[in-house]
Design a protein around this motif. Sequence first.
Motif, mmCIF file in Angstrom:
data_model
loop_
_atom_site.group_PDB
_atom_site.id
_atom_site.type_symbol
_atom_site.label_atom_id
_atom_site.label_comp_id
_atom_site.label_asym_id
_atom_site.label_seq_id
_atom_site.Cartn_x
_atom_site.Cartn_y
_atom_site.Cartn_z
ATOM 1 N N PHE A 114 13.913 14.688 -23.587
ATOM 2 C CA PHE A 114 13.371 13.332 -23.462
ATOM 3 C C PHE A 114 14.094 12.533 -22.385
ATOM 4 O O PHE A 114 13.479 11.952 -21.494
ATOM 5 C CB PHE A 114 13.472 12.611 -24.809
ATOM 6 C CG PHE A 114 12.890 11.221 -24.788
ATOM 7 C CD1 PHE A 114 11.533 11.029 -24.940
ATOM 8 C CD2 PHE A 114 13.697 10.110 -24.611
ATOM 9 C CE1 PHE A 114 10.979 9.755 -24.927
ATOM 10 C CE2 PHE A 114 13.161 8.838 -24.588
ATOM 11 C CZ PHE A 114 11.800 8.660 -24.754
ATOM 12 N N PHE A 115 15.439 12.506 -22.454
ATOM 13 C CA PHE A 115 16.212 11.678 -21.531
ATOM 14 C C PHE A 115 16.614 12.422 -20.263
ATOM 15 O O PHE A 115 17.142 11.803 -19.330
ATOM 16 C CB PHE A 115 17.476 11.149 -22.225
ATOM 17 C CG PHE A 115 17.194 10.144 -23.304
ATOM 18 C CD1 PHE A 115 16.733 8.879 -22.987
ATOM 19 C CD2 PHE A 115 17.363 10.474 -24.632
ATOM 20 C CE1 PHE A 115 16.454 7.946 -23.979
ATOM 21 C CE2 PHE A 115 17.101 9.549 -25.637
ATOM 22 C CZ PHE A 115 16.640 8.287 -25.313
ATOM 23 N N GLY A 116 16.368 13.754 -20.227
ATOM 24 C CA GLY A 116 16.758 14.537 -19.066
ATOM 25 C C GLY A 116 16.126 14.080 -17.774
ATOM 26 O O GLY A 116 16.669 14.321 -16.693
ATOM 27 N N ARG A 117 14.984 13.424 -17.848
ATOM 28 C CA ARG A 117 14.316 12.908 -16.659
ATOM 29 C C ARG A 117 15.199 11.940 -15.885
ATOM 30 O O ARG A 117 15.031 11.765 -14.678
ATOM 31 C CB ARG A 117 13.036 12.162 -17.070
ATOM 32 C CG ARG A 117 11.893 13.066 -17.371
ATOM 33 C CD ARG A 117 11.165 13.460 -16.131
ATOM 34 N NE ARG A 117 10.754 14.854 -16.202
ATOM 35 C CZ ARG A 117 10.526 15.598 -15.161
ATOM 36 N NH1 ARG A 117 10.697 15.141 -13.949
ATOM 37 N NH2 ARG A 117 10.159 16.835 -15.290
ATOM 38 N N PHE A 118 16.121 11.267 -16.557
ATOM 39 C CA PHE A 118 16.922 10.226 -15.921
ATOM 40 C C PHE A 118 18.233 10.761 -15.343
ATOM 41 O O PHE A 118 19.013 9.990 -14.789
ATOM 42 C CB PHE A 118 17.231 9.122 -16.937
ATOM 43 C CG PHE A 118 16.001 8.408 -17.424
ATOM 44 C CD1 PHE A 118 15.542 7.266 -16.787
ATOM 45 C CD2 PHE A 118 15.283 8.897 -18.511
ATOM 46 C CE1 PHE A 118 14.403 6.615 -17.225
ATOM 47 C CE2 PHE A 118 14.142 8.242 -18.963
ATOM 48 C CZ PHE A 118 13.699 7.108 -18.313
ATOM 49 N N VAL A 119 18.509 12.071 -15.473
ATOM 50 C CA VAL A 119 19.734 12.680 -14.953
ATOM 51 C C VAL A 119 19.326 13.792 -13.997
ATOM 52 O O VAL A 119 18.605 14.714 -14.385
ATOM 53 C CB VAL A 119 20.613 13.242 -16.091
ATOM 54 C CG1 VAL A 119 21.897 13.846 -15.518
ATOM 55 C CG2 VAL A 119 20.936 12.149 -17.103
ATOM 56 N N ALA A 120 19.821 13.723 -12.752
ATOM 57 C CA ALA A 120 19.319 14.598 -11.694
ATOM 58 C C ALA A 120 19.331 16.075 -12.065
ATOM 59 O O ALA A 120 18.307 16.757 -11.965
ATOM 60 C CB ALA A 120 20.134 14.358 -10.416
ATOM 61 N N VAL A 121 20.486 16.579 -12.493
ATOM 62 C CA VAL A 121 20.571 18.018 -12.757
ATOM 63 C C VAL A 121 19.685 18.429 -13.925
ATOM 64 O O VAL A 121 19.113 19.518 -13.936
ATOM 65 C CB VAL A 121 22.037 18.444 -13.008
ATOM 66 C CG1 VAL A 121 22.598 17.827 -14.273
ATOM 67 C CG2 VAL A 121 22.146 19.969 -13.078
ATOM 68 N N LEU A 122 19.520 17.546 -14.915
ATOM 69 C CA LEU A 122 18.712 17.894 -16.083
ATOM 70 C C LEU A 122 17.221 17.885 -15.781
ATOM 71 O O LEU A 122 16.448 18.545 -16.475
ATOM 72 C CB LEU A 122 19.026 16.952 -17.244
ATOM 73 C CG LEU A 122 20.413 17.114 -17.865
ATOM 74 C CD1 LEU A 122 20.596 16.151 -19.029
ATOM 75 C CD2 LEU A 122 20.639 18.545 -18.330
ATOM 76 N N ARG A 123 16.799 17.140 -14.759
ATOM 77 C CA ARG A 123 15.382 17.196 -14.391
ATOM 78 C C ARG A 123 14.996 18.610 -13.977
ATOM 79 O O ARG A 123 13.862 19.040 -14.177
ATOM 80 C CB ARG A 123 15.082 16.205 -13.260
ATOM 81 C CG ARG A 123 14.798 14.809 -13.738
ATOM 82 C CD ARG A 123 14.098 13.976 -12.674
ATOM 83 N NE ARG A 123 14.857 13.905 -11.447
ATOM 84 C CZ ARG A 123 15.856 13.046 -11.236
ATOM 85 N NH1 ARG A 123 16.222 12.220 -12.189
ATOM 86 N NH2 ARG A 123 16.505 13.021 -10.101
ATOM 87 N N ALA A 124 15.952 19.324 -13.358
ATOM 88 C CA ALA A 124 15.677 20.692 -12.940
ATOM 89 C C ALA A 124 15.988 21.713 -14.029
ATOM 90 O O ALA A 124 15.400 22.788 -14.049
ATOM 91 C CB ALA A 124 16.480 21.019 -11.674
ATOM 92 N N LEU A 125 16.894 21.386 -14.956
ATOM 93 C CA LEU A 125 17.385 22.377 -15.919
ATOM 94 C C LEU A 125 16.804 22.251 -17.321
ATOM 95 O O LEU A 125 16.750 23.232 -18.047
ATOM 96 C CB LEU A 125 18.916 22.269 -16.036
ATOM 97 C CG LEU A 125 19.756 23.042 -15.028
ATOM 98 C CD1 LEU A 125 21.233 22.816 -15.296
ATOM 99 C CD2 LEU A 125 19.439 24.526 -15.081
ATOM 100 N N ALA A 126 16.398 21.053 -17.731
ATOM 101 C CA ALA A 126 16.064 20.834 -19.146
ATOM 102 C C ALA A 126 14.955 21.752 -19.640
ATOM 103 O O ALA A 126 15.066 22.347 -20.717
ATOM 104 C CB ALA A 126 15.686 19.369 -19.370
ATOM 105 N N ALA A 127 13.873 21.879 -18.871
ATOM 106 C CA ALA A 127 12.760 22.720 -19.323
ATOM 107 C C ALA A 127 13.169 24.186 -19.373
ATOM 108 O O ALA A 127 12.833 24.904 -20.317
ATOM 109 C CB ALA A 127 11.556 22.533 -18.395
ATOM 110 N N LEU A 128 13.891 24.641 -18.355
ATOM 111 C CA LEU A 128 14.378 26.017 -18.363
ATOM 112 C C LEU A 128 15.264 26.278 -19.578
ATOM 113 O O LEU A 128 15.124 27.290 -20.270
ATOM 114 C CB LEU A 128 15.177 26.296 -17.083
ATOM 115 C CG LEU A 128 14.367 26.565 -15.809
ATOM 116 C CD1 LEU A 128 15.287 26.540 -14.601
ATOM 117 C CD2 LEU A 128 13.638 27.892 -15.888
#
Length: 214
Positions: A114-128
């Motif tokens: 949910f909040f990963g969208r607001f953190v650069a590295v998590l935008r690329a990693l969260a779904a993976l």
Amino acid sequence: MTQLFEQLPDLLHAYGYWLIAAVVLLESMGIPLPGETILLGASAYAGATHELDIVLVIASTVAGAVIGDNIGYWVGDKVGYRLLFRYGDRFGLSERKIKLGQYLFLRHGGKVVFFGRFVAVLRALAALMAGVNRMPWGRFVVANLFGAVLWASAYGMAAFALGEAVHRVARPVGLAAVVFAAAALVASAMVLKKREQALEEEAVRALPGPLPRP
């Protein structure tokens, strides 16, 4: 980054909403492209020129985010960890960043999506990482959709308001408001970057040693 901002108006004029959706989609799949920069730039461009509709800017961003994240989840579920282990460094996903994703996901699960969208590295990693850690797809879809809508709406409307202020500026008070708003956006990005670095250190301490081989 400066060169991208210089070229962005021409790119948006030529490709519009397709460019926004494509860049955000690829970033959401795990490729480190400037999805947030595209969102902010396109929204400010919409406010300043009115050549783009801010509702469609946000909608194309959400669409790219949701589709890209679902592809990322599928890749993570099938072959994710093996790919991250072997090729992560080539795409800017170092061992520290992979550990950050593992650490946050194991501790907080759906909140990371949910909040990963607001953190650069998590935008690329969260779904993976959601796929790698076998998060139930139904929970992932809900958290991902609401996170994408909140991120695109909040950042898009803030940048749109800044663009409109630039468009209307004719007095010193208006110029001061624009400068203050731009400084606030930069300061917020710096705070998030520092927090990201601190979390990386915490993840390395919690998950010591090299990554286990797949």
